[in-house]
Motif scaffolding. Structure first.
Motif: not given
Length: 86
Positions: A19-21, A25-28, A37-44, A46-47
């Protein structure tokens, strides 16, 4: 904007929902793969601006696969960015 990407079958993840604004990057959400790993990368990412995330993730290998979930996310972000320009 929401962009969905099906990663190469050489990685464990099955889908990436981005999800992009604009160029931020707003959310992955990464479906499948190693959750830590995937949650970590997604959080990193974000923004983060798309270009910065691509620069940091592109080309990261996973073993001898020649790609990885982070590399596939970079590819997905490149595709999403190209859609933004249209």
């Amino acid at each position: 904007m929401e962009y969905r990407y099906i990663p190469s079958n050489r990685v464990c993840s099955q889908e990436m929902i981005i999800k992009l604004d604009g160029d931020i990057i707003k959310e992955v959400t990464i479906v499948g793969g190693c959750a830590g790993n995937t949650v970590g990368v997604s959080n990193l990412v974000k923004g983060m601006k798309i270009d910065e995330a691509i620069k940091r993730l592109k080309g990261i290998p996973c073993g001898v696969k020649g790609t990885s979930c982070p590399d596939q996310l970079a590819i997905a972000l490149e595709e999403a960015a190209s859609k933004l320009l249209k």
